[in-house]
Design a protein around this motif. Structure first.
Motif, PDB file in Angstrom:
ATOM      1  N   ILE A   8      -1.943  -6.608  -6.153  1.00 19.48           N
ATOM      2  CA  ILE A   8      -2.981  -7.554  -6.551  1.00 19.48           C
ATOM      3  C   ILE A   8      -2.328  -8.741  -7.243  1.00 19.48           C
ATOM      4  CG2 ILE A   8      -3.418  -6.440  -8.793  1.00 19.48           C
ATOM      5  CD1 ILE A   8      -6.411  -7.108  -8.359  1.00 19.48           C
ATOM      6  N   SER A   9      -2.858  -9.926  -6.972  1.00 19.22           N
ATOM      7  CA  SER A   9      -2.379 -11.129  -7.635  1.00 19.22           C
ATOM      8  C   SER A   9      -3.563 -12.041  -7.908  1.00 19.22           C
ATOM      9  CB  SER A   9      -1.321 -11.835  -6.791  1.00 19.22           C
ATOM     10  OG  SER A   9      -1.850 -12.205  -5.531  1.00 19.22           O
ATOM     11  N   ARG A  10      -3.309 -13.026  -8.752  1.00 23.55           N
ATOM     12  CA  ARG A  10      -4.413 -13.894  -9.171  1.00 23.55           C
ATOM     13  C   ARG A  10      -3.888 -15.303  -9.365  1.00 23.55           C
ATOM     14  NH1 ARG A  10      -8.630 -12.212 -14.015  1.00 23.55           N
ATOM     15  NH2 ARG A  10      -9.795 -14.183 -14.137  1.00 23.55           N
ATOM     16  N   ASP A  11      -4.683 -16.270  -8.944  1.00 20.16           N
ATOM     17  CA  ASP A  11      -4.378 -17.681  -9.146  1.00 20.16           C
ATOM     18  C   ASP A  11      -5.501 -18.259  -9.998  1.00 20.16           C
ATOM     19  OD1 ASP A  11      -4.007 -20.423  -9.015  1.00 20.16           O
ATOM     20  OD2 ASP A  11      -3.332 -20.384  -6.933  1.00 20.16           O
ATOM     21  N   ASN A  12      -5.244 -18.395 -11.288  1.00 21.83           N
ATOM     22  CA  ASN A  12      -6.300 -18.851 -12.198  1.00 21.83           C
ATOM     23  C   ASN A  12      -6.705 -20.307 -11.935  1.00 21.83           C
ATOM     24  OD1 ASN A  12      -6.589 -16.407 -13.632  1.00 21.83           O
ATOM     25  ND2 ASN A  12      -4.768 -16.896 -14.841  1.00 21.83           N
ATOM     26  N   ALA A  13      -5.787 -21.102 -11.438  1.00 20.29           N
ATOM     27  CA  ALA A  13      -6.115 -22.497 -11.131  1.00 20.29           C
ATOM     28  C   ALA A  13      -7.138 -22.580 -10.002  1.00 20.29           C
ATOM     29  CB  ALA A  13      -4.846 -23.256 -10.759  1.00 20.29           C
ATOM     30  N   LYS A  14      -7.131 -21.591  -9.123  1.00 16.80           N
ATOM     31  CA  LYS A  14      -8.065 -21.557  -8.002  1.00 16.80           C
ATOM     32  C   LYS A  14      -9.199 -20.555  -8.220  1.00 16.80           C
ATOM     33  CE  LYS A  14      -4.621 -22.888  -4.547  1.00 16.80           C
ATOM     34  NZ  LYS A  14      -3.948 -22.519  -3.278  1.00 16.80           N
ATOM     35  N   ASN A  15      -9.231 -19.911  -9.394  1.00 18.46           N
ATOM     36  CA  ASN A  15     -10.240 -18.867  -9.652  1.00 18.46           C
ATOM     37  C   ASN A  15     -10.280 -17.848  -8.520  1.00 18.46           C
ATOM     38  OD1 ASN A  15     -11.031 -19.921 -12.123  1.00 18.46           O
ATOM     39  ND2 ASN A  15     -12.704 -21.113 -11.252  1.00 18.46           N
ATOM     40  N   SER A  16      -9.102 -17.428  -8.099  1.00 13.98           N
ATOM     41  CA  SER A  16      -9.015 -16.544  -6.940  1.00 13.98           C
ATOM     42  C   SER A  16      -8.178 -15.309  -7.252  1.00 13.98           C
ATOM     43  CB  SER A  16      -8.395 -17.271  -5.750  1.00 13.98           C
ATOM     44  OG  SER A  16      -9.233 -18.306  -5.298  1.00 13.98           O
ATOM     45  N   VAL A  17      -8.513 -14.234  -6.560  1.00 14.54           N
ATOM     46  CA  VAL A  17      -7.736 -13.005  -6.649  1.00 14.54           C
ATOM     47  C   VAL A  17      -7.437 -12.541  -5.229  1.00 14.54           C
ATOM     48  CG1 VAL A  17      -9.754 -11.466  -6.745  1.00 14.54           C
ATOM     49  CG2 VAL A  17      -7.586 -10.745  -7.770  1.00 14.54           C
ATOM     50  N   TYR A  18      -6.279 -11.914  -5.054  1.00 15.37           N
ATOM     51  CA  TYR A  18      -5.822 -11.520  -3.735  1.00 15.37           C
ATOM     52  C   TYR A  18      -5.413 -10.041  -3.751  1.00 15.37           C
ATOM     53  CZ  TYR A  18      -5.366 -16.570  -3.748  1.00 15.37           C
ATOM     54  OH  TYR A  18      -5.616 -17.904  -3.890  1.00 15.37           O
ATOM     55  N   LEU A  19      -5.484  -9.434  -2.586  1.00 19.54           N
ATOM     56  CA  LEU A  19      -5.020  -8.061  -2.453  1.00 19.54           C
ATOM     57  C   LEU A  19      -4.164  -7.973  -1.197  1.00 19.54           C
ATOM     58  CD1 LEU A  19      -5.238  -5.246  -3.791  1.00 19.54           C
ATOM     59  CD2 LEU A  19      -7.015  -4.716  -2.099  1.00 19.54           C
ATOM     60  N   GLN A  20      -2.867  -7.841  -1.390  1.00 22.50           N
ATOM     61  CA  GLN A  20      -1.947  -7.640  -0.268  1.00 22.50           C
ATOM     62  C   GLN A  20      -1.880  -6.151   0.009  1.00 22.50           C
ATOM     63  OE1 GLN A  20      -0.215  -9.915   1.674  1.00 22.50           O
ATOM     64  NE2 GLN A  20       0.333  -8.119   2.895  1.00 22.50           N
ATOM     65  N   MET A  21      -2.239  -5.772   1.216  1.00 23.45           N
ATOM     66  CA  MET A  21      -2.286  -4.365   1.591  1.00 23.45           C
ATOM     67  C   MET A  21      -1.265  -4.098   2.688  1.00 23.45           C
ATOM     68  SD  MET A  21      -6.416  -3.765   1.553  1.00 23.45           S
ATOM     69  CE  MET A  21      -6.694  -4.774   3.010  1.00 23.45           C
ATOM     70  N   ASN A  22      -0.272  -3.300   2.375  1.00 21.63           N
ATOM     71  CA  ASN A  22       0.774  -2.940   3.325  1.00 21.63           C
ATOM     72  C   ASN A  22       0.710  -1.451   3.642  1.00 21.63           C
ATOM     73  OD1 ASN A  22       1.744  -5.611   3.155  1.00 21.63           O
ATOM     74  ND2 ASN A  22       3.096  -5.085   1.447  1.00 21.63           N
ATOM     75  N   SER A  23       1.376  -1.078   4.710  1.00 22.67           N
ATOM     76  CA  SER A  23       1.433   0.333   5.120  1.00 22.67           C
ATOM     77  C   SER A  23       0.044   0.959   5.144  1.00 22.67           C
ATOM     78  CB  SER A  23       2.350   1.120   4.168  1.00 22.67           C
ATOM     79  OG  SER A  23       3.648   0.566   4.141  1.00 22.67           O
ATOM     80  N   LEU A  24      -0.864   0.269   5.775  1.00 21.19           N
ATOM     81  CA  LEU A  24      -2.254   0.719   5.776  1.00 21.19           C
ATOM     82  C   LEU A  24      -2.417   2.029   6.522  1.00 21.19           C
ATOM     83  CD1 LEU A  24      -3.927  -2.748   6.165  1.00 21.19           C
ATOM     84  CD2 LEU A  24      -4.483  -1.093   4.380  1.00 21.19           C
ATOM     85  N   LYS A  25      -3.352   2.845   6.006  1.00 22.52           N
ATOM     86  CA  LYS A  25      -3.638   4.151   6.570  1.00 22.52           C
ATOM     87  C   LYS A  25      -5.106   4.208   7.005  1.00 22.52           C
ATOM     88  CE  LYS A  25      -0.539   6.259   3.161  1.00 22.52           C
ATOM     89  NZ  LYS A  25      -0.430   7.268   2.066  1.00 22.52           N
ATOM     90  N   PRO A  26      -5.430   5.093   7.927  1.00 23.10           N
ATOM     91  CA  PRO A  26      -6.845   5.212   8.328  1.00 23.10           C
ATOM     92  C   PRO A  26      -7.778   5.470   7.142  1.00 23.10           C
ATOM     93  CG  PRO A  26      -5.450   6.348   9.901  1.00 23.10           C
ATOM     94  CD  PRO A  26      -4.555   5.905   8.769  1.00 23.10           C
TER      95      PRO A  26
END
Length: 114
Positions: free
Chosen positions: A69-87
């Protein structure tokens, strides 16, 4: 009034990656938590990740080491990078922000299937 808009969901094969984005509008304070929940069919909504500051994050045990998880306060945004995804990661993912109350996005579907 706070509004949250998610994007980035979709269909991906097991082992693949997706990046979810959530943009917030309204009065947003960077010290307040933002993060992601998910809800799979027939299951309760569960907290996936939470971001308060770069040194203050939380991950569910089921996603540790795979999601970031990461966040860009200047853009009021949050992100979720999801790797090695499983069913078992298949669910509707909801962005949230905790201000005067809990605010939710509309959700974005993530489907992990071959």
């Amino acid at each position: 009034q706070v509004q949250l808009v998610e994007s980035g969901g979709g269909l991906v094969q097991p082992g693949g990656s997706l990046r979810l984005s959530c943009a917030a509008s309204g009065i947003i304070f960077s010290i307040n938590p933002m993060g992601w929940y998910r809800q799979a069919p027939g299951k309760e909504r569960e907290l996936v990740a939470r971001y308060i500051s770069s040194g203050n994050t939380f991950y569910a045990d089921s996603v540790k080491g795979r999601f970031t998880i990461s966040r860009d306060n200047a853009k009021n945004s949050v992100y979720l990078q999801m790797n090695s995804l499983k069913p078992e990661d298949t669910a509707i993912y909801y962005c949230y922000y905790t201000g005067a109350r809990h605010y939710w996005g509309q959700g974005t579907q993530v489907t992990v299937s071959s």
